[in-house]
Design a protein around this motif. Structure first.
Motif, PDB file in Angstrom:
ATOM      1  N   SER A  24      16.264   7.976  -3.261  1.00  0.00           N
ATOM      2  CA  SER A  24      16.073   6.546  -3.030  1.00  0.00           C
ATOM      3  C   SER A  24      14.669   6.181  -3.488  1.00  0.00           C
ATOM      4  CB  SER A  24      16.260   6.225  -1.546  1.00  0.00           C
ATOM      5  OG  SER A  24      16.112   4.839  -1.290  1.00  0.00           O
ATOM      6  N   ILE A  25      14.487   4.962  -4.004  1.00  0.00           N
ATOM      7  CA  ILE A  25      13.205   4.564  -4.588  1.00  0.00           C
ATOM      8  C   ILE A  25      12.757   3.216  -4.038  1.00  0.00           C
ATOM      9  CG2 ILE A  25      14.289   3.454  -6.595  1.00  0.00           C
ATOM     10  CD1 ILE A  25      11.941   4.527  -8.290  1.00  0.00           C
ATOM     11  N   ALA A  26      11.428   3.064  -3.883  1.00  0.00           N
ATOM     12  CA  ALA A  26      10.843   1.802  -3.439  1.00  0.00           C
ATOM     13  C   ALA A  26       9.482   1.623  -4.107  1.00  0.00           C
ATOM     14  CB  ALA A  26      10.684   1.774  -1.917  1.00  0.00           C
ATOM     15  N   ILE A  27       9.060   0.357  -4.241  1.00  0.00           N
ATOM     16  CA  ILE A  27       7.781   0.009  -4.864  1.00  0.00           C
ATOM     17  C   ILE A  27       6.928  -0.714  -3.831  1.00  0.00           C
ATOM     18  CG2 ILE A  27       6.672  -1.122  -6.825  1.00  0.00           C
ATOM     19  CD1 ILE A  27       8.745   0.915  -7.707  1.00  0.00           C
ATOM     20  N   ASP A  28       5.641  -0.329  -3.709  1.00  0.00           N
ATOM     21  CA  ASP A  28       4.792  -1.004  -2.741  1.00  0.00           C
ATOM     22  C   ASP A  28       4.062  -2.200  -3.359  1.00  0.00           C
ATOM     23  OD1 ASP A  28       2.423  -0.124  -4.024  1.00  0.00           O
ATOM     24  OD2 ASP A  28       2.223   1.628  -2.732  1.00  0.00           O
ATOM     25  N   SER A  29       3.188  -2.843  -2.592  1.00  0.00           N
ATOM     26  CA  SER A  29       2.524  -4.068  -3.052  1.00  0.00           C
ATOM     27  C   SER A  29       1.537  -3.816  -4.186  1.00  0.00           C
ATOM     28  CB  SER A  29       1.799  -4.735  -1.881  1.00  0.00           C
ATOM     29  OG  SER A  29       0.767  -3.901  -1.397  1.00  0.00           O
ATOM     30  N   ASN A  30       1.147  -2.565  -4.384  1.00  0.00           N
ATOM     31  CA  ASN A  30       0.259  -2.198  -5.495  1.00  0.00           C
ATOM     32  C   ASN A  30       1.030  -1.653  -6.690  1.00  0.00           C
ATOM     33  OD1 ASN A  30      -2.192  -2.747  -4.001  1.00  0.00           O
ATOM     34  ND2 ASN A  30      -1.766  -0.878  -2.835  1.00  0.00           N
ATOM     35  N   ASP A  31       2.338  -1.774  -6.637  1.00  0.00           N
ATOM     36  CA  ASP A  31       3.250  -1.282  -7.678  1.00  0.00           C
ATOM     37  C   ASP A  31       3.262   0.241  -7.800  1.00  0.00           C
ATOM     38  OD1 ASP A  31       4.331  -3.724  -8.285  1.00  0.00           O
ATOM     39  OD2 ASP A  31       2.947  -4.135  -9.932  1.00  0.00           O
ATOM     40  N   ALA A  32       2.813   0.935  -6.760  1.00  0.00           N
ATOM     41  CA  ALA A  32       2.986   2.389  -6.717  1.00  0.00           C
ATOM     42  C   ALA A  32       4.452   2.700  -6.426  1.00  0.00           C
ATOM     43  CB  ALA A  32       2.096   3.013  -5.662  1.00  0.00           C
ATOM     44  N   VAL A  33       4.928   3.815  -6.957  1.00  0.00           N
ATOM     45  CA  VAL A  33       6.334   4.206  -6.834  1.00  0.00           C
ATOM     46  C   VAL A  33       6.474   5.280  -5.758  1.00  0.00           C
ATOM     47  CG1 VAL A  33       8.355   5.058  -8.085  1.00  0.00           C
ATOM     48  CG2 VAL A  33       6.593   3.738  -9.297  1.00  0.00           C
ATOM     49  N   HIS A  34       7.512   5.138  -4.925  1.00  0.00           N
ATOM     50  CA  HIS A  34       7.773   6.085  -3.835  1.00  0.00           C
ATOM     51  C   HIS A  34       9.238   6.517  -3.904  1.00  0.00           C
ATOM     52  CE1 HIS A  34       4.001   4.734  -1.788  1.00  0.00           C
ATOM     53  NE2 HIS A  34       4.296   3.622  -2.424  1.00  0.00           N
ATOM     54  N   ILE A  35       9.484   7.812  -3.835  1.00  0.00           N
ATOM     55  CA  ILE A  35      10.846   8.345  -3.936  1.00  0.00           C
ATOM     56  C   ILE A  35      11.105   9.349  -2.816  1.00  0.00           C
ATOM     57  CG2 ILE A  35      12.497   9.619  -5.372  1.00  0.00           C
ATOM     58  CD1 ILE A  35      10.944   8.707  -7.829  1.00  0.00           C
ATOM     59  N   SER A  36      12.223   9.198  -2.126  1.00  0.00           N
ATOM     60  CA  SER A  36      12.686  10.195  -1.161  1.00  0.00           C
ATOM     61  C   SER A  36      13.893  10.909  -1.756  1.00  0.00           C
ATOM     62  CB  SER A  36      13.059   9.531   0.169  1.00  0.00           C
ATOM     63  OG  SER A  36      14.092   8.571  -0.020  1.00  0.00           O
ATOM     64  N   TYR A  37      14.081  12.201  -1.365  1.00  0.00           N
ATOM     65  CA  TYR A  37      15.191  12.969  -1.929  1.00  0.00           C
ATOM     66  C   TYR A  37      15.384  14.268  -1.157  1.00  0.00           C
ATOM     67  CZ  TYR A  37      11.300  15.308  -4.394  1.00  0.00           C
ATOM     68  OH  TYR A  37      10.132  15.971  -4.702  1.00  0.00           O
ATOM     69  N   TYR A  38      16.481  14.944  -1.472  1.00  0.00           N
ATOM     70  CA  TYR A  38      16.862  16.181  -0.779  1.00  0.00           C
ATOM     71  C   TYR A  38      16.473  17.403  -1.600  1.00  0.00           C
ATOM     72  CZ  TYR A  38      19.995  19.690   1.349  1.00  0.00           C
ATOM     73  OH  TYR A  38      20.525  20.814   1.947  1.00  0.00           O
TER      74      TYR A  38
END
Length: 246
Positions: A52-66
């Motif tokens: 799963s992926i999300a972008i924060d207010s600074n446009d940094a990328v965050h990914i969770s996974y197994y």
């Protein structure tokens, strides 16, 4: 998939051929394959499922996974130059038992990270959060949100305008759609409230949750009994559900 403040597109996905977590991005002309850049984010063992992926207010990328090799929840983040593997920071968030199935990630207004996921060892819904220094395992707080039977598959997490956390998920014991929420101190199990949203037939798989500008909740999910797409919302002040496509 996620979109940043400049309308660039970001996708996290699993490469089954080599069992890696991959990432692709495009800033313009995205209907042309040559405008996409992709990179292998994590190649250590068998990693990348249920991403799963999300972008924060600074446009940094965050990914969770197994992480199937270590049967754990992993997290990767990158603030710039994300098409270069070395610019990604990776951490094991939870390795207690077989955890990290069906991950979902969201970012709040303070750029704190929130992840919902399934604990396959105990058949529970779990939640992890981190406010800063998230590339360190010790910075993460983890909690079991719901342990009432076999619960937590197909979880989806969203954050409202007050930074309250909302999770939709399946209750496999009762074949129901369930929902959990927490407004503060969410690393404590007692701070969470859970409820059953739909218990008619075998429902609640493949959930996805979203929140509108009025903080009303919207959940899509699968009705296995009838083979239908269903939708639930509390927009009117109480939960109501309907069949969208039969």
């Amino acid at each position: 998939i996620a979109i940043d403040s400049n309308d660039a597109v970001h996708i996290s996905y699993y490469d089954q051929h080599v069992d890696d977590l991959k990432y692709a991005t495009c800033s313009s002309g995205c209907t042309t394959a040559s405008n996409w850049n992709d990179v292998s984010v994590d190649t250590t063992g068998y990693v990348g499922r249920w991403t799963s992926i999300a972008i924060d207010s600074n446009d940094a990328v965050h990914i969770s996974y197994y992480d199937a090799t270590n049967t754990g929840l992993k997290y990767a983040t990158c603030s710039s130059g994300c098409t270069t593997t070395s610019n990604w920071n990776i951490v094991s968030v939870d390795t207690t038992g077989n955890v990290g199935w069906w991950t979902s990630i969201a970012i709040n207004s303070n750029n704190a990270v929130h992840i919902s996921y399934y604990d396959s060892t105990n058949d529970d819904l779990k939640y992890a959060t981190c406010a800063s220094s998230c590339s360190s395992t010790s910075s993460w707080s983890k909690v079991t949100v719901d342990s009432s039977g076999d619960v937590g598959k197909y979880s989806s997490v969203a954050i409202d305008s007050n930074d309250a956390v909302h999770i939709s998920y399946r209750d496999s014991t009762n074949d129901d759609l369930k929902y959990a929420t927490c407004s503060s101190s969410c690393s404590s199990a007692s701070s969470w409230t859970t409820s059953t949203i739909d218990s008619v037939g075998n429902v609640g798989s493949r959930t996805s949750i979203a929140i509108d500008s009025n903080d009303a909740l919207h959940i899509s999910y699968h009705d296995i009994t009838n083979g239908d797409l269903k939708y639930a919302t509390d927009q009117s002040g109480s939960w109501a559900n309907t069949t969208v496509d039969s």
